[in-house]
Scaffold this active site. Sequence first.
Site, PDB file in Angstrom:
ATOM      1  N   ASP A 158      -8.185  -5.547  -6.211  1.00 24.63           N
ATOM      2  CA  ASP A 158      -7.955  -4.493  -5.222  1.00 24.63           C
ATOM      3  C   ASP A 158      -8.722  -3.140  -5.787  1.00 24.63           C
ATOM      4  OD1 ASP A 158      -6.981  -2.502  -3.593  1.00 24.63           O
ATOM      5  OD2 ASP A 158      -4.934  -3.238  -3.818  1.00 24.63           O
ATOM      6  N   SER A 178       0.836  -1.133  -0.141  1.00 26.02           N
ATOM      7  CA  SER A 178      -0.084  -0.093   0.079  1.00 26.02           C
ATOM      8  C   SER A 178       0.840   1.191  -0.110  1.00 26.02           C
ATOM      9  CB  SER A 178      -0.870  -0.014   1.158  1.00 26.02           C
ATOM     10  OG  SER A 178      -1.914   1.123   1.032  1.00 26.02           O
ATOM     11  N   HIS A 188      -7.100  -5.675  -1.376  1.00 27.01           N
ATOM     12  CA  HIS A 188      -5.821  -4.988  -0.855  1.00 27.01           C
ATOM     13  C   HIS A 188      -5.106  -5.862   0.273  1.00 27.01           C
ATOM     14  CE1 HIS A 188      -3.633  -1.223  -0.910  1.00 27.01           C
ATOM     15  NE2 HIS A 188      -3.594  -0.900   0.454  1.00 27.01           N
TER      16      HIS A 188
END
EC number: 3.4.14.11
Length: 792
Positions: free
Chosen positions: A482, A363, A513
């Site tokens: 995602d 991320s 994610h």
Amino acid sequence: MKYNQYAYVETSPEKATEELLAINFLPENYSSLSFSELLAVLTGNVLAEATTRQAKDAKLAEFAVDDQTDLAAFLLDTPTAITASQFANVALQLLGYHPNYDYSLTDPLTCGKKHALPAFKDLTSKEELIFTFYRLLNTRSKNGQILLDVMAGKGYFTQFWGEGKFMFFNGKSLPVFDTSQVIREVVYVQSDLDTDGDGKGDLLPVTVFRPVESQDQLKVPALYTASPYFGGIIDNVKTNHNVDENLTDATTWTNPKYVAKPLVKSPAPSDQDVPATELATGQSSYGLNEYLLARGFASVFSGAIGNRHGDGIRITGSPEETISQKEVIEWLTGDRVAYTDRTRRFETKASWCSGNVGMTGRSYLGTLQIAIATTGVKGLKTVVSEAAISSWYDYYREHGLVVAPSECQGEDMDKLAEVCQSNLWDGGNFTAKKAYEAEQAELLAAQDRATGQYSDFWESRNYRHHTDGIKCSWISVHGLNDWNVKPKNVYKIWQKVKQLPVKSHLFLHQGPHYNMNNLVSIDFTDLMNLWFVHELLEVENGAYEQWPKVMIQDNLEADEWHAESDWASDLGQASLYLPTADGDLSTVENGTGQLTFTDLGGTEFKKAGISETDWEYQFISGEEKWAKASLRFESEEFLHPTTLVGRPKVRVRVAANKTVGQLSVALVDLGTRQRLTATPKIFARGNQPFGYRFGADSLQEFVPDKATKAKLITKAHMNLQNYQDMKQPSKLEAGQFVDLEFELQPTYYTLPAGAKLGLIIYSTDQGMTKRPLETEDYTVDLAGTALLLYRK
């Protein structure tokens, strides 16, 4: 389910024998032992929890050779061979499988095939036995780790603690470092930035976890995780921006500019090197780092500017953010000064570091890897970037619209800066607080939530424009589902990186994610061990040729991984689909006429009181309450499995009855059947030890879920006022037909035989776009509307 194994390096019997001797698994006197004696010793050596030969021999009776005989009894007859079935029974038990529960003692070979284990065969010589045990130690056990890692978790490698050197097995680093004495320290790197405006270079706290063996002569590489969250997370979700508002005329856009912060040149490092004087209280937030720390790789964390106990302010996605994170690597390679504490009196060096640095993280942590890699900073040898943003516009905007990451409605650059401004918790840091408040006002204005347009502000936050600076090898990891960091981010950076003269790989899994290092279906952690040994320890272990350039997890069978040479639209053949007035999605019939739907904004959604996730499923499934605010078209059933690849494109001729408008398009897999779970199922929590008494991860995998009516494949959104230029809005008249052409998020998705493909044209996406307070009519001219897909 198959325990696929890609990290095993083919090894000669001679090399295997050398490695087994080096780790004291194969006794020095092996040549004088009989077949049965050697079988007893090698089996016992797997049982690391038993610390004496007597204890090991006593445990042999716990293992069954067949449904009538235990191993101890079998050995009493001094066998000179063992059949494939007999050895498979012993091996499966050593790998953690339970006879009569996980498999039958009368048919162990079927279990081996089911889980894609190496084939078992009859063993008639000591040489075969030795090599088979070598392969067994490198075989993934029921907990997902190779058997050697299971042994490590039981203390096998504590016999090497204190030797102060790396050891390797099958090309990978072994956990021979004393994890009970890890050095945990904090230093303060001085930045050239003065983001808080106090006239001094910002001090950046850096937390280091390193093997105690690096305190002496051993130089170790560093795995650096640039984590803005490391100092703590400020929970501000309740103050996110309101998205329940009408759209704004985008021609009010003023192209906000990026304004650089002042620089204060830091002094060059001197000869002084004082040991760190602050103990680290923060904890490693990334399991892969912990796993590799036990194997000799230092783990370094820093949130850089604006983080707890440090100086400066968060400026989300800015060049300043990149600079400050890069400066940590400059300290690791000896090119930047750091101090033992905030007084700036005593310098401290990373004298323990070999100068080779790799990066890890997911991320935001993966995003900063991209940012730093584009600088070409010395010492950065490789990045393993997971779920990373490659353009901040593509994270918070899309095609002229404010479009939120999944489950983050109302978040934006200013709000994320606040989340990570953990030095606000340092009550005495009044300098940072004042500068932060001013920066928040600047971010709020420059991010321009009113129009959603691209600008110089966003241009400065697009890392893809700087890929020519990348000099390190590259691994990207991303979830095909995602919807936080949408797949366009990895797709577009991949199109750049694959053309560079650096080694590059891409992994695409079926998650949202999410990390993938502990999946059943792939030995990702072992691959990364192999990779970092090659890149940071400079050991020639064949890592560059070990696995395909692109690996993609199948969406129908989670334990199938597709090997591809690339991920791009040209993997498939172009297929044009045309929507018709009767709701078909045709490959032969041109649509004619016009269809109109009325968008209800967010009013009905607010009344329903459901989550954005629930809304999306009900919407794509065709529930009338939500489907009426859309146009829906369905293909015929597919006769054969068909894989969609790359980026679908749509052309929509549309008119709105207002002077503003937003259009959304979704592709949907239709048909009631079981699909994979949205997130992996945990098979056993905490069953994958990083080392000996040093934390653990949990084995997990996507599995078939209960039957559903539909699944989102991909989608995209566009501002009607960008009909002439994606980077500049135009006036829109009510009733004016405009031709919108845009690409959807990239995909790699297999539609099974019997499935239908659905195309949905709508406006308000409750989970991502603004949710207007008023209704709006949209009319689509079918003659000017088409969908272009790429099919394998």
